[in-house]
Design a protein around this motif. Structure first.
Motif, PDB file in Angstrom:
ATOM      1  N   GLU A 110       0.831  -1.207   0.000  1.00 40.71           N
ATOM      2  CA  GLU A 110       0.000   0.000   0.000  1.00 40.71           C
ATOM      3  C   GLU A 110       0.865   1.256   0.000  1.00 40.71           C
ATOM      4  N   LEU A 111       0.357   2.282  -0.688  1.00 37.34           N
ATOM      5  CA  LEU A 111       1.041   3.588  -0.684  1.00 37.34           C
ATOM      6  C   LEU A 111       1.158   4.080   0.761  1.00 37.34           C
ATOM      7  N   TYR A 112       0.205   3.685   1.586  1.00 33.44           N
ATOM      8  CA  TYR A 112       0.174   4.079   3.010  1.00 33.44           C
ATOM      9  C   TYR A 112       1.530   3.814   3.668  1.00 33.44           C
ATOM     10  N   ASP A 113       2.114   2.645   3.351  1.00 32.32           N
ATOM     11  CA  ASP A 113       3.388   2.285   3.981  1.00 32.32           C
ATOM     12  C   ASP A 113       4.546   3.132   3.433  1.00 32.32           C
ATOM     13  N   ARG A 114       4.398   3.606   2.188  1.00 31.33           N
ATOM     14  CA  ARG A 114       5.457   4.469   1.629  1.00 31.33           C
ATOM     15  C   ARG A 114       5.393   5.854   2.275  1.00 31.33           C
ATOM     16  N   VAL A 115       4.202   6.399   2.416  1.00 30.87           N
ATOM     17  CA  VAL A 115       4.099   7.768   2.951  1.00 30.87           C
ATOM     18  C   VAL A 115       4.350   7.769   4.456  1.00 30.87           C
ATOM     19  N   SER A 116       4.290   6.583   5.080  1.00 30.30           N
ATOM     20  CA  SER A 116       4.538   6.525   6.534  1.00 30.30           C
ATOM     21  C   SER A 116       6.031   6.486   6.838  1.00 30.30           C
ATOM     22  N   ARG A 117       6.841   6.286   5.798  1.00 30.14           N
ATOM     23  CA  ARG A 117       8.289   6.175   6.050  1.00 30.14           C
ATOM     24  C   ARG A 117       8.860   7.540   6.419  1.00 30.14           C
ATOM     25  N   PRO A 118       9.931   7.567   7.248  1.00 32.89           N
ATOM     26  CA  PRO A 118      10.540   8.860   7.636  1.00 32.89           C
ATOM     27  C   PRO A 118      11.097   9.614   6.422  1.00 32.89           C
ATOM     28  N   ASP A 155     -25.237   6.140 -18.927  1.00 28.83           N
ATOM     29  CA  ASP A 155     -24.149   7.136 -19.036  1.00 28.83           C
ATOM     30  C   ASP A 155     -23.807   7.746 -17.693  1.00 28.83           C
ATOM     31  N   ASN A 156     -23.830   6.914 -16.614  1.00 26.45           N
ATOM     32  CA  ASN A 156     -23.436   7.462 -15.303  1.00 26.45           C
ATOM     33  C   ASN A 156     -22.026   7.053 -14.971  1.00 26.45           C
ATOM     34  N   GLY A 157     -21.381   7.856 -14.072  1.00 23.62           N
ATOM     35  CA  GLY A 157     -20.020   7.521 -13.621  1.00 23.62           C
ATOM     36  C   GLY A 157     -20.110   6.724 -12.335  1.00 23.62           C
ATOM     37  N   ILE A 158     -18.987   6.235 -11.862  1.00 26.46           N
ATOM     38  CA  ILE A 158     -18.912   5.608 -10.543  1.00 26.46           C
ATOM     39  C   ILE A 158     -17.973   6.497  -9.738  1.00 26.46           C
ATOM     40  N   ILE A 159     -18.323   6.867  -8.512  1.00 22.74           N
ATOM     41  CA  ILE A 159     -17.361   7.600  -7.690  1.00 22.74           C
ATOM     42  C   ILE A 159     -16.866   6.671  -6.596  1.00 22.74           C
ATOM     43  N   HIS A 160     -15.579   6.795  -6.258  1.00 23.25           N
ATOM     44  CA  HIS A 160     -14.934   5.863  -5.324  1.00 23.25           C
ATOM     45  C   HIS A 160     -15.348   6.179  -3.896  1.00 23.25           C
ATOM     46  N   ARG A 161     -15.222   7.447  -3.512  1.00 17.23           N
ATOM     47  CA  ARG A 161     -15.636   7.964  -2.198  1.00 17.23           C
ATOM     48  C   ARG A 161     -14.795   7.496  -1.030  1.00 17.23           C
ATOM     49  N   ASP A 162     -13.756   6.725  -1.276  1.00 18.13           N
ATOM     50  CA  ASP A 162     -12.909   6.327  -0.136  1.00 18.13           C
ATOM     51  C   ASP A 162     -11.451   6.273  -0.559  1.00 18.13           C
ATOM     52  N   LEU A 163     -11.018   7.257  -1.368  1.00 17.12           N
ATOM     53  CA  LEU A 163      -9.627   7.269  -1.827  1.00 17.12           C
ATOM     54  C   LEU A 163      -8.724   7.655  -0.657  1.00 17.12           C
ATOM     55  N   LYS A 164      -7.724   6.811  -0.381  1.00 19.45           N
ATOM     56  CA  LYS A 164      -6.750   7.104   0.674  1.00 19.45           C
ATOM     57  C   LYS A 164      -5.523   6.232   0.402  1.00 19.45           C
ATOM     58  N   PRO A 165      -4.372   6.534   1.026  1.00 22.71           N
ATOM     59  CA  PRO A 165      -3.142   5.788   0.710  1.00 22.71           C
ATOM     60  C   PRO A 165      -3.272   4.271   0.926  1.00 22.71           C
ATOM     61  N   GLU A 166      -4.186   3.861   1.814  1.00 22.59           N
ATOM     62  CA  GLU A 166      -4.370   2.410   2.023  1.00 22.59           C
ATOM     63  C   GLU A 166      -4.997   1.752   0.799  1.00 22.59           C
ATOM     64  N   ASN A 167      -5.698   2.550   0.002  1.00 18.49           N
ATOM     65  CA  ASN A 167      -6.392   1.971  -1.162  1.00 18.49           C
ATOM     66  C   ASN A 167      -5.669   2.233  -2.465  1.00 18.49           C
ATOM     67  N   VAL A 168      -4.399   2.667  -2.353  1.00 14.89           N
ATOM     68  CA  VAL A 168      -3.565   2.814  -3.556  1.00 14.89           C
ATOM     69  C   VAL A 168      -2.460   1.776  -3.417  1.00 14.89           C
ATOM     70  N   ILE A 181      -5.697   1.484  -7.970  1.00 14.60           N
ATOM     71  CA  ILE A 181      -6.645   1.887  -6.933  1.00 14.60           C
ATOM     72  C   ILE A 181      -7.540   0.688  -6.627  1.00 14.60           C
ATOM     73  N   THR A 182      -7.870   0.521  -5.345  1.00 13.27           N
ATOM     74  CA  THR A 182      -8.682  -0.620  -4.936  1.00 13.27           C
ATOM     75  C   THR A 182      -9.751  -0.209  -3.936  1.00 13.27           C
ATOM     76  N   ASP A 183     -10.497  -1.169  -3.436  1.00 11.74           N
ATOM     77  CA  ASP A 183     -11.530  -0.987  -2.408  1.00 11.74           C
ATOM     78  C   ASP A 183     -12.658  -0.066  -2.868  1.00 11.74           C
ATOM     79  N   PHE A 184     -13.580  -0.671  -3.584  1.00  9.64           N
ATOM     80  CA  PHE A 184     -14.734   0.101  -4.079  1.00  9.64           C
ATOM     81  C   PHE A 184     -15.925  -0.115  -3.155  1.00  9.64           C
ATOM     82  N   GLY A 185     -15.603  -0.434  -1.880  1.00 13.62           N
ATOM     83  CA  GLY A 185     -16.672  -0.728  -0.919  1.00 13.62           C
ATOM     84  C   GLY A 185     -17.567   0.470  -0.651  1.00 13.62           C
ATOM     85  N   GLN A 186     -17.051   1.673  -0.867  1.00 11.68           N
ATOM     86  CA  GLN A 186     -17.879   2.867  -0.620  1.00 11.68           C
ATOM     87  C   GLN A 186     -18.322   3.518  -1.931  1.00 11.68           C
ATOM     88  N   SER A 187     -18.019   2.817  -3.040  1.00 12.63           N
ATOM     89  CA  SER A 187     -18.333   3.470  -4.336  1.00 12.63           C
ATOM     90  C   SER A 187     -19.823   3.728  -4.470  1.00 12.63           C
TER      91      SER A 187
END
Ligand SMILES: N=C(N)N/N=C1\CCCc2cc(NC(=O)c3cc4cccc([N+](=O)[O-])c4[nH]3)ccc21
Length: 346
Positions: A110-118, A155-168, A181-187
């Motif tokens: 997860e990107l989360y672990d990259r941005v958490s690095r010092p 012709d509708n879009g899908i919105i993710h609604r839960d974009l965060k470093p854990e889901n990249v 990008i992952t986790d479309f649980g809140q889409s």
């Protein structure tokens, strides 16, 4: 020990847990319960990832709107239909006492672990990742509309609604890599049609929130642009724009007033252009916030070297790409909510 369904065990050999198991458990309270395990596909000996989403914890925590099972099935349908290099690809799906989603392995985690690095990420790396996130969200919205199989979404879009470093997710432990990008649980699947139809008749019976929502209708996808702004902020400077440590304002007030924390020394080595893009995404008024298309036109992303790098990474994956076997996947039978249901005043 988790019991895997027989049909699952016939195809896969389960191995270790990937990623931050503990946080996965903690996130149970956010409804996104589960963990990700490494598995080996017997037929090909390829490594795959298996996202396990617990059913009972899901329901027991009394979380999530309506019926979680419905969410999962909508999510699986979305996962099966979208096909973009920067969106996670589902390989198989099993429903037993838990849900088992078989996916491509994203060895960078997860990107989360990259941005958490010092050590902060280099600005060029942030740009390469952010460019891919914009393409995913943008194409995501457009591909749904121009997608033959999906045109029943009117012709509708899908919105993710839960974009965060854990889901990249990152495709490799290399700094220069593809993201998905992952986790479309809140889409949310959007419908414009319904609102337009509603306005054809006389509003004599229409609720006030519908009339009040006219100003903001059609901007729901802007929520993803705000989240992308927060992700870009964290990638560039290593700390989040809005946080509980801040004492002057509550987290809610910081966000609703767009009051992000600016620590000059952390931004000293960041270009003015990068900061300018962040500022134009972290705009409180959704109608004034940059869209994904506008963000892709921003000067900071007019970087041919970065785009060439992205194309080269893509080319590498196409060489070792196995044809998708999505046709053989079990289809989910459950009836879906009315696709063109519009949310008001969101
Ligand atoms: N909650 C929900 N409703 N849908 N969520 C979903 C449903 C779609 C699939 C999905 C995948 C993930 N995550 C991974 O795949 C993953 C994390 C990870 C960490 C280290 C290494 C690897 N790896 O080496 O692969 C990793 N892969 C997280 C959430 C969800």
């Amino acid at each position: 020990q988790m019991m895997f369904p027989k049909e699952f065990r016939e195809k896969y050999i389960m191995s270790k847990t990937l990623g931050r198991f503990l946080t996965e458990l903690c996130s149970c309270f956010s409804g996104a319960c589960g963990e990700v395990k490494l598995a080996f596909e017997k037929s090909t000996c390829n490594k795959v990832a298996v996202k396990i989403i617990n059913k009972r914890k899901f329901v027991a925590s009394g979380l999530t709107d309506a019926n979680p099972a419905l969410n999962i099935n909508t999510e699986i349908e979305i996962l099966k239909k979208i096909d973009h290099p920067c969106l996670i690809k589902i390989k198989n799906f099993f429903e037993a006492e838990d849900y088992y989603i078989v996916l491509e392995l994203m060895e960078g985690g997860e990107l989360y672990d990259r941005v958490s690095r010092p050590i902060k990420m280099k600005e060029d790396t942030c740009k390469l990742y952010f460019y891919q996130m914009l393409l995913a969200v943008k194409v995501h919205n457009r591909s749904v509309t121009c997608w033959g199989a999906l045109n029943y979404l009117h012709d509708n879009g899908i919105i993710h609604r839960d974009l965060k470093p854990e889901n990249v997710l990152l495709s490799s432990s290399e700094e220069i890599c593809l993201i998905k990008i992952t986790d479309f649980g809140q889409s949310k699947i959007l419908g414009e049609a319904s609102l337009m139809k509603t306005l054809c008749g006389t509003p004599m019976y229409l609720a006030p929130e519908v009339l009040n929502s006219l100003g903001t209708a059609g901007y729901s996808r802007a929520v993803d642009c705000w989240s992308l702004g927060v992700i870009l902020f964290v990638c560039l400077c290593g700390y989040p724009p809005f946080n509980e440590q801040n004492t002057q304002l509550s987290l809610k007030d910081q966000i609703t007033h767009g009051k992000y924390t600016f620590i000059a020394k952390e931004w000293k080595h960041v270009s003015d252009m990068a900061l300018d893009l962040v500022k134009k995404l972290l705009v409180v008024d959704p109608s004034k916030r940059l869209t994904t298309e506008e963000a892709l036109e921003h000067p900071w992303l007019q970087d041919e070297d970065m785009k060439t790098t992205f194309q080269q990474l893509l080319a590498q994956t196409c060489t070792n790409m196995s044809p998708p076997e999505t046709s053989k996947m079990p289809t989910t039978t459950r009836k879906r909510l009315h696709e063109n249901e519009e949310e008001y005043g969101s």
